[in-house]
Scaffold this motif. Structure first.
Motif, short mmCIF file in Angstrom:
data_model
loop_
_atom_site.label_atom_id
_atom_site.label_comp_id
_atom_site.label_asym_id
_atom_site.label_seq_id
_atom_site.Cartn_x
_atom_site.Cartn_y
_atom_site.Cartn_z
N LYS A 25 0.80 -1.16 -0.06
CA LYS A 25 0.02 -0.10 -0.03
C LYS A 25 0.86 1.35 0.15
O LYS A 25 0.57 2.23 -0.63
CB LYS A 25 -1.02 -0.10 1.27
CG LYS A 25 -2.11 -0.99 0.88
CD LYS A 25 -2.94 -1.00 2.21
CE LYS A 25 -4.38 -1.69 2.03
NZ LYS A 25 -5.13 -1.68 3.29
N ASN A 26 2.03 1.15 0.86
CA ASN A 26 2.82 2.46 0.77
C ASN A 26 3.42 2.40 -0.51
O ASN A 26 3.55 3.59 -0.97
CB ASN A 26 4.10 2.05 1.86
CG ASN A 26 3.53 2.37 3.25
OD1 ASN A 26 2.59 3.15 3.45
ND2 ASN A 26 4.10 1.62 4.21
N VAL A 27 4.16 1.56 -1.19
CA VAL A 27 4.86 1.76 -2.46
C VAL A 27 3.79 2.08 -3.50
O VAL A 27 3.95 3.08 -4.06
CB VAL A 27 5.29 0.35 -2.76
CG1 VAL A 27 5.60 0.34 -4.20
CG2 VAL A 27 6.36 -0.14 -1.81
N LEU A 28 2.58 1.70 -3.25
CA LEU A 28 1.81 2.05 -4.63
C LEU A 28 1.04 3.36 -4.45
O LEU A 28 0.67 4.25 -5.24
CB LEU A 28 0.64 0.86 -4.76
CG LEU A 28 0.88 -0.54 -5.17
CD1 LEU A 28 0.01 -1.60 -5.03
CD2 LEU A 28 1.77 -0.29 -6.49
N THR A 29 0.81 3.85 -3.03
CA THR A 29 0.15 5.00 -2.92
C THR A 29 1.38 6.07 -3.27
O THR A 29 0.89 7.21 -3.79
CB THR A 29 -0.12 5.19 -1.33
OG1 THR A 29 -0.84 4.04 -1.19
CG2 THR A 29 -0.99 6.38 -1.09
N ALA A 30 2.48 5.83 -2.92
CA ALA A 30 3.60 6.59 -3.35
C ALA A 30 3.75 6.92 -4.95
O ALA A 30 3.85 8.14 -5.41
CB ALA A 30 5.05 6.27 -2.77
N GLU A 31 3.48 5.84 -5.64
CA GLU A 31 3.45 5.75 -6.98
C GLU A 31 2.35 6.70 -7.40
O GLU A 31 2.44 7.30 -8.52
CB GLU A 31 3.31 4.28 -7.42
CG GLU A 31 4.57 3.79 -8.09
CD GLU A 31 4.41 2.31 -8.63
OE1 GLU A 31 3.67 2.03 -9.72
OE2 GLU A 31 5.17 1.45 -8.08
N SER A 32 1.07 6.50 -6.93
CA SER A 32 0.01 7.14 -7.50
C SER A 32 0.12 8.55 -7.24
O SER A 32 -0.28 9.47 -8.01
CB SER A 32 -1.06 6.35 -7.06
OG SER A 32 -1.54 7.00 -5.59
N SER A 33 0.55 8.95 -6.05
CA SER A 33 0.79 10.26 -5.85
C SER A 33 1.94 11.03 -6.98
O SER A 33 1.79 12.34 -7.15
CB SER A 33 1.08 10.81 -4.49
OG SER A 33 2.26 10.18 -4.15
#
Ligand code: ZN
Length: 181
Positions: A169-177
Protein backbone atom coordinates in the motif's frame (compact mmCIF):
# COMPACT_ATOMS: atom_id res chain seq x y z
CA UNK A 1 7.32 -34.05 -3.77
CA UNK A 2 9.45 -34.23 -6.93
CA UNK A 3 6.70 -36.19 -8.63
CA UNK A 4 4.35 -33.31 -7.83
CA UNK A 5 6.79 -30.75 -9.28
CA UNK A 6 7.08 -32.77 -12.49
CA UNK A 7 3.29 -33.28 -12.66
CA UNK A 8 2.51 -29.57 -12.15
CA UNK A 9 5.26 -28.46 -14.56
CA UNK A 10 3.73 -30.70 -17.22
CA UNK A 11 0.16 -29.47 -16.57
CA UNK A 12 1.14 -25.80 -16.60
CA UNK A 13 3.66 -26.10 -19.43
CA UNK A 14 1.90 -23.78 -21.88
CA UNK A 15 0.92 -21.20 -19.24
CA UNK A 16 2.65 -18.05 -18.13
CA UNK A 17 1.92 -15.60 -15.29
CA UNK A 18 0.23 -12.33 -16.21
CA UNK A 19 3.32 -10.13 -15.69
CA UNK A 20 5.07 -8.35 -18.54
CA UNK A 21 8.05 -10.76 -18.30
CA UNK A 22 5.63 -13.64 -18.93
CA UNK A 23 7.14 -15.73 -16.14
CA UNK A 24 6.51 -19.48 -16.57
CA UNK A 25 3.44 -20.42 -14.50
CA UNK A 26 5.21 -23.21 -12.58
CA UNK A 27 7.41 -20.64 -10.81
CA UNK A 28 4.31 -19.62 -8.83
CA UNK A 29 3.33 -22.95 -7.17
CA UNK A 30 7.00 -23.67 -6.45
CA UNK A 31 7.25 -20.31 -4.68
CA UNK A 32 4.08 -20.97 -2.70
CA UNK A 33 5.52 -24.29 -1.42
CA UNK A 34 8.82 -22.57 -0.61
CA UNK A 35 6.96 -19.80 1.26
CA UNK A 36 5.22 -22.41 3.42
CA UNK A 37 8.63 -23.93 4.31
CA UNK A 38 10.84 -20.89 4.61
CA UNK A 39 8.47 -18.27 6.01
CA UNK A 40 5.86 -20.50 7.63
CA UNK A 41 8.17 -23.24 8.94
CA UNK A 42 5.75 -25.85 7.62
CA UNK A 43 7.04 -29.30 6.68
CA UNK A 44 3.99 -31.54 6.26
CA UNK A 45 4.40 -33.41 2.97
CA UNK A 46 0.70 -33.42 2.02
CA UNK A 47 0.57 -29.66 2.54
CA UNK A 48 3.69 -28.98 0.44
CA UNK A 49 2.59 -31.34 -2.33
CA UNK A 50 -0.84 -29.64 -2.34
CA UNK A 51 0.94 -26.28 -2.64
CA UNK A 52 2.77 -27.47 -5.75
CA UNK A 53 -0.52 -28.72 -7.22
CA UNK A 54 -2.82 -25.97 -5.94
CA UNK A 55 -3.69 -24.38 -9.30
CA UNK A 56 -3.78 -27.51 -11.49
CA UNK A 57 -7.51 -28.27 -11.11
CA UNK A 58 -8.54 -24.61 -11.34
CA UNK A 59 -6.34 -23.62 -14.26
CA UNK A 60 -5.46 -26.76 -16.23
CA UNK A 61 -7.13 -29.93 -17.48
CA UNK A 62 -6.66 -31.85 -14.24
CA UNK A 63 -9.38 -33.75 -12.40
CA UNK A 64 -9.62 -34.20 -8.64
CA UNK A 65 -9.56 -37.98 -9.24
CA UNK A 66 -6.24 -37.68 -11.03
CA UNK A 67 -4.75 -35.85 -8.04
CA UNK A 68 -6.07 -38.54 -5.68
CA UNK A 69 -4.72 -41.39 -7.84
CA UNK A 70 -1.21 -39.97 -7.91
CA UNK A 71 -0.95 -38.15 -4.58
CA UNK A 72 -3.67 -39.51 -2.26
CA UNK A 73 -6.92 -38.28 -0.77
CA UNK A 74 -5.28 -35.94 1.75
CA UNK A 75 -3.64 -33.94 -1.02
CA UNK A 76 -6.78 -33.98 -3.15
CA UNK A 77 -8.87 -32.60 -0.27
CA UNK A 78 -6.51 -29.68 0.33
CA UNK A 79 -6.25 -28.85 -3.38
CA UNK A 80 -10.04 -28.91 -3.80
CA UNK A 81 -10.53 -26.62 -0.82
CA UNK A 82 -8.38 -23.94 -2.44
CA UNK A 83 -9.89 -24.41 -5.92
CA UNK A 84 -12.43 -21.77 -6.97
CA UNK A 85 -15.54 -22.81 -8.89
CA UNK A 86 -14.84 -21.46 -12.37
CA UNK A 87 -18.55 -21.70 -13.25
CA UNK A 88 -19.13 -18.66 -11.07
CA UNK A 89 -18.46 -15.09 -12.19
CA UNK A 90 -15.12 -13.64 -11.12
CA UNK A 91 -16.64 -11.12 -8.69
CA UNK A 92 -18.67 -13.86 -7.02
CA UNK A 93 -15.57 -16.07 -6.69
CA UNK A 94 -13.74 -13.19 -5.03
CA UNK A 95 -16.65 -12.53 -2.66
CA UNK A 96 -16.82 -16.21 -1.71
CA UNK A 97 -13.10 -16.26 -0.90
CA UNK A 98 -13.77 -13.57 1.71
CA UNK A 99 -16.85 -15.15 3.29
CA UNK A 100 -15.66 -18.77 3.17
CA UNK A 101 -12.02 -18.38 4.25
CA UNK A 102 -12.77 -19.09 7.94
CA UNK A 103 -14.62 -22.32 7.08
CA UNK A 104 -11.60 -23.97 5.47
CA UNK A 105 -9.41 -26.62 7.13
CA UNK A 106 -6.15 -25.58 8.75
CA UNK A 107 -3.91 -26.84 5.90
CA UNK A 108 -6.10 -25.09 3.32
CA UNK A 109 -5.86 -21.82 5.25
CA UNK A 110 -2.07 -22.12 5.49
CA UNK A 111 -1.88 -22.73 1.76
CA UNK A 112 -4.13 -19.74 1.08
CA UNK A 113 -1.92 -17.52 3.25
CA UNK A 114 1.19 -18.57 1.31
CA UNK A 115 -0.62 -18.17 -2.02
CA UNK A 116 -1.70 -14.64 -1.09
CA UNK A 117 1.84 -13.77 0.07
CA UNK A 118 3.17 -14.73 -3.37
CA UNK A 119 0.37 -13.00 -5.26
CA UNK A 120 0.74 -9.80 -3.22
CA UNK A 121 4.48 -9.86 -3.90
CA UNK A 122 3.80 -10.23 -7.63
CA UNK A 123 1.18 -7.48 -7.71
CA UNK A 124 3.65 -5.10 -6.05
CA UNK A 125 6.86 -6.08 -7.88
CA UNK A 126 5.78 -7.86 -11.09
CA UNK A 127 2.29 -6.52 -11.71
CA UNK A 128 0.14 -8.11 -14.36
CA UNK A 129 0.49 -6.02 -17.50
CA UNK A 130 -2.31 -3.50 -17.86
CA UNK A 131 -3.03 -3.27 -14.12
CA UNK A 132 -2.96 0.36 -13.01
CA UNK A 133 -2.23 1.48 -9.45
CA UNK A 134 -5.90 1.59 -8.46
CA UNK A 135 -6.47 -1.96 -9.57
CA UNK A 136 -3.37 -3.13 -7.71
CA UNK A 137 -4.47 -1.30 -4.55
CA UNK A 138 -7.94 -2.83 -4.86
CA UNK A 139 -6.29 -6.26 -5.04
CA UNK A 140 -4.37 -5.59 -1.82
CA UNK A 141 -7.55 -4.47 -0.07
CA UNK A 142 -9.32 -7.63 -1.18
CA UNK A 143 -6.42 -9.78 0.13
CA UNK A 144 -6.68 -8.00 3.45
CA UNK A 145 -10.34 -9.00 3.68
CA UNK A 146 -9.57 -12.63 2.82
CA UNK A 147 -6.77 -12.63 5.41
CA UNK A 148 -9.31 -11.92 8.18
CA UNK A 149 -10.78 -15.40 7.62
CA UNK A 150 -7.38 -17.10 7.44
CA UNK A 151 -6.13 -16.04 10.85
CA UNK A 152 -5.12 -18.44 13.61
CA UNK A 153 -3.33 -21.19 11.68
CA UNK A 154 0.21 -19.87 11.22
CA UNK A 155 1.32 -16.71 12.92
CA UNK A 156 4.47 -16.33 10.79
CA UNK A 157 2.60 -16.48 7.49
CA UNK A 158 -0.12 -14.20 8.81
CA UNK A 159 2.38 -11.61 9.96
CA UNK A 160 4.30 -11.75 6.69
CA UNK A 161 1.15 -11.30 4.63
CA UNK A 162 0.00 -8.35 6.76
CA UNK A 163 3.41 -6.69 6.41
CA UNK A 164 3.52 -7.31 2.65
CA UNK A 165 0.09 -5.76 2.19
CA UNK A 166 1.09 -2.73 4.27
CA UNK A 167 4.35 -2.35 2.33
CA UNK A 168 2.48 -2.68 -0.96
CA UNK A 169 0.00 0.00 0.00
CA UNK A 170 2.86 2.37 0.84
CA UNK A 171 4.73 1.68 -2.39
CA UNK A 172 1.64 1.97 -4.58
CA UNK A 173 0.23 5.04 -2.83
CA UNK A 174 3.60 6.76 -3.31
CA UNK A 175 3.53 5.74 -6.97
CA UNK A 176 0.04 7.07 -7.51
CA UNK A 177 0.79 10.44 -5.85
CA UNK A 178 3.85 10.76 -8.11
CA UNK A 179 1.55 10.31 -11.09
CA UNK A 180 -0.78 13.02 -9.82
CA UNK A 181 2.17 15.36 -9.22
ZN1 ZN B 1 -1.84 -19.63 -6.62
Amino acid sequence: MLKAVAFAADKHRFQTRKDSERTPYINHPIKVALTLCEIGNESDTDLLVAAILHDTVEDTETSPEEIETHFGKGVRDIVMEVTDDKNLAKEERKRLQIVKAHLKSRPARKLKLADKICNVHDVIHHAPSGWNVDRRLAYLNWCEQVLEGLRGVNHLLEKHLLESIAEGKNVLTAESSQHVA
